[in-house]
Design a protein around this motif. Structure first.
Motif, PDB file in Angstrom:
ATOM      1  N   ARG A 117      -1.202   3.809   1.775  1.00 41.82           N
ATOM      2  CA  ARG A 117      -1.826   5.106   1.964  1.00 41.82           C
ATOM      3  C   ARG A 117      -1.854   5.372   3.290  1.00 41.82           C
ATOM      4  O   ARG A 117      -1.609   6.710   3.720  1.00 41.82           O
ATOM      5  CB  ARG A 117      -3.506   4.796   1.631  1.00 41.82           C
ATOM      6  CG  ARG A 117      -3.698   4.167   0.117  1.00 41.82           C
ATOM      7  CD  ARG A 117      -4.886   4.188  -0.197  1.00 41.82           C
ATOM      8  NE  ARG A 117      -5.216   3.795  -1.547  1.00 41.82           N
ATOM      9  CZ  ARG A 117      -5.369   2.557  -2.115  1.00 41.82           C
ATOM     10  NH1 ARG A 117      -5.398   1.550  -0.906  1.00 41.82           N
ATOM     11  NH2 ARG A 117      -5.762   2.119  -3.399  1.00 41.82           N
ATOM     12  N   LEU A 118      -1.649   4.503   4.184  1.00 41.69           N
ATOM     13  CA  LEU A 118      -1.582   4.929   5.666  1.00 41.69           C
ATOM     14  C   LEU A 118      -0.397   5.464   6.108  1.00 41.69           C
ATOM     15  O   LEU A 118      -0.124   6.293   6.543  1.00 41.69           O
ATOM     16  CB  LEU A 118      -1.743   3.409   6.525  1.00 41.69           C
ATOM     17  CG  LEU A 118      -1.592   3.768   8.131  1.00 41.69           C
ATOM     18  CD1 LEU A 118      -2.605   4.771   8.612  1.00 41.69           C
ATOM     19  CD2 LEU A 118      -1.655   2.328   8.854  1.00 41.69           C
ATOM     20  N   LEU A 119       0.772   4.631   5.409  1.00 35.09           N
ATOM     21  CA  LEU A 119       2.025   5.328   5.632  1.00 35.09           C
ATOM     22  C   LEU A 119       2.440   6.781   5.355  1.00 35.09           C
ATOM     23  O   LEU A 119       2.785   7.539   5.823  1.00 35.09           O
ATOM     24  CB  LEU A 119       3.025   4.379   4.766  1.00 35.09           C
ATOM     25  CG  LEU A 119       4.742   4.589   4.745  1.00 35.09           C
ATOM     26  CD1 LEU A 119       5.005   4.109   6.335  1.00 35.09           C
ATOM     27  CD2 LEU A 119       5.331   3.609   3.975  1.00 35.09           C
ATOM     28  N   CYS A 120       1.605   6.968   4.132  1.00 34.05           N
ATOM     29  CA  CYS A 120       1.532   8.469   3.874  1.00 34.05           C
ATOM     30  C   CYS A 120       0.987   9.420   4.775  1.00 34.05           C
ATOM     31  O   CYS A 120       1.484  10.549   5.153  1.00 34.05           O
ATOM     32  CB  CYS A 120       0.894   8.697   2.617  1.00 34.05           C
ATOM     33  SG  CYS A 120       1.865   8.084   1.137  1.00 34.05           S
ATOM     34  N   ARG A 121       0.044   9.116   5.356  1.00 35.12           N
ATOM     35  CA  ARG A 121      -0.731   9.952   6.326  1.00 35.12           C
ATOM     36  C   ARG A 121       0.120   9.869   7.568  1.00 35.12           C
ATOM     37  O   ARG A 121      -0.073  10.866   8.251  1.00 35.12           O
ATOM     38  CB  ARG A 121      -2.205   9.168   6.598  1.00 35.12           C
ATOM     39  CG  ARG A 121      -3.345   9.149   5.486  1.00 35.12           C
ATOM     40  CD  ARG A 121      -4.394   8.663   5.710  1.00 35.12           C
ATOM     41  NE  ARG A 121      -5.196   9.106   6.901  1.00 35.12           N
ATOM     42  CZ  ARG A 121      -6.376   8.574   7.513  1.00 35.12           C
ATOM     43  NH1 ARG A 121      -6.664   7.350   7.005  1.00 35.12           N
ATOM     44  NH2 ARG A 121      -6.958   9.293   8.384  1.00 35.12           N
ATOM     45  N   LEU A 122       0.364   9.014   8.050  1.00 36.52           N
ATOM     46  CA  LEU A 122       1.207   8.691   9.411  1.00 36.52           C
ATOM     47  C   LEU A 122       2.592   9.484   9.299  1.00 36.52           C
ATOM     48  O   LEU A 122       3.098  10.128  10.246  1.00 36.52           O
ATOM     49  CB  LEU A 122       1.735   7.114   9.720  1.00 36.52           C
ATOM     50  CG  LEU A 122       0.600   6.289  10.275  1.00 36.52           C
ATOM     51  CD1 LEU A 122       0.905   5.160  10.399  1.00 36.52           C
ATOM     52  CD2 LEU A 122      -0.112   6.936  11.729  1.00 36.52           C
ATOM     53  N   CYS A 123       3.182   9.590   7.812  1.00 35.55           N
ATOM     54  CA  CYS A 123       4.261  10.300   7.877  1.00 35.55           C
ATOM     55  C   CYS A 123       4.107  11.739   8.144  1.00 35.55           C
ATOM     56  O   CYS A 123       4.873  12.772   8.107  1.00 35.55           O
ATOM     57  CB  CYS A 123       5.255  10.007   6.302  1.00 35.55           C
ATOM     58  SG  CYS A 123       5.824   8.335   6.601  1.00 35.55           S
ATOM     59  N   ASP A 124       2.916  12.237   7.761  1.00 33.71           N
ATOM     60  CA  ASP A 124       2.518  13.708   7.775  1.00 33.71           C
ATOM     61  C   ASP A 124       2.029  14.145   9.063  1.00 33.71           C
ATOM     62  O   ASP A 124       1.597  15.093   9.459  1.00 33.71           O
ATOM     63  CB  ASP A 124       1.404  14.092   6.627  1.00 33.71           C
ATOM     64  CG  ASP A 124       1.872  13.959   5.358  1.00 33.71           C
ATOM     65  OD1 ASP A 124       2.879  14.193   5.159  1.00 33.71           O
ATOM     66  OD2 ASP A 124       1.033  13.918   4.552  1.00 33.71           O
ATOM     67  N   ARG A 125       2.125  13.154  10.112  1.00 36.27           N
ATOM     68  CA  ARG A 125       1.353  13.324  11.466  1.00 36.27           C
ATOM     69  C   ARG A 125       2.729  13.897  12.183  1.00 36.27           C
ATOM     70  O   ARG A 125       3.738  13.387  12.869  1.00 36.27           O
ATOM     71  CB  ARG A 125       1.324  11.934  12.209  1.00 36.27           C
ATOM     72  CG  ARG A 125       0.703  12.126  13.391  1.00 36.27           C
ATOM     73  CD  ARG A 125       0.336  10.620  13.935  1.00 36.27           C
ATOM     74  NE  ARG A 125       0.903  10.247  15.334  1.00 36.27           N
ATOM     75  CZ  ARG A 125       0.619   9.332  16.133  1.00 36.27           C
ATOM     76  NH1 ARG A 125      -0.693   8.552  15.659  1.00 36.27           N
ATOM     77  NH2 ARG A 125       1.202   9.134  17.292  1.00 36.27           N
TER      78      ARG A 125
END
Length: 201
Positions: A117-125
């Motif tokens: 879940r964090l990976l998805c958020r960080l890749c949208d950063r």
């Protein structure tokens, strides 16, 4: 060890707040040590490299406070610790919102699907993309692949699976450095890409 935490605290409180690099890897600080760091590092605005790998750290709120107080931090190594799913929410929020972080290592923790879940958020950063992100050995490969192939197209997933060999991080040129580590940090570098962040799982 945790019994030495008060000594470390006194030393840090007597240190100039111009400190830029702090390496504590391999020292058994435990939860109390990380909590102490969270209190002492308030005001260390120039700290840009923190290595707390293999210290027994397990307090997500303490690490969140460190990230919030040290807004100039560019590299964080918190690998080989005891962070688990229960303490992951405050950490992930601080990681996503941090203005300067470029390299993050949480390898060999116990994060489970929270990592994805964090990976998805960080890749949208998009404002400040990460240059290196490592979650090596935090979840089984089968879970990782199942998750991504369920929710993302093959085109979106393939760039995340390009890996390169393990490399050492070059020493940081800095005149204000405190090195109390018992090892030099090892990182798994990924193939350089300009757009999506490189991710090591």
């Amino acid at each position: 060890t945790e019994s030495s935490v008060p000594v470390l605290e006194r030393g840090l409180r007597g240190t100039s707040k111009q400190l830029q690099v702090l390496r504590l890897a391999g020292n058994k600080l435990g939860g109390s040590g990380l909590l102490m760091l969270a209190e002492v590092l308030t005001g260390f605005e120039q700290l840009n490299f923190l290595d707390v790998a293999a210290t027994g750290a397990d307090d997500g709120h303490a690490l969140q406070k460190i990230l919030l107080d040290c807004a100039s931090m560019r590299t964080l190594d918190a690998s080989r610790n005891q962070f688990d799913a229960d303490c992951w929410e405050p950490i992930s929020t601080a990681l996503v919102d941090h203005p300067c972080l470029e390299r993050v290592n949480f390898a060999e923790n116990h994060l489970g699907l929270n990592v994805l879940r964090l990976l998805c958020r960080l890749c949208d950063r998009t404002e400040k993309p990460l240059k290196m992100l490592s979650f090596l050995s935090t979840i089984p490969w089968s879970v990782f692949l199942s998750f991504f192939f369920s929710f993302y197209s093959l085109v979106a997933v393939v760039p995340l699976l390009a890996f390169a060999s393990s490399t050492d991080v070059p020493s940081i040129p800095c005149t204000t450095t405190l090195n109390a580590s018992r090892r030099e940090p090892n990182w798994r570098e990924l193939v350089h890409r300009e757009d999506p962040c490189n991710c090591d799982v």
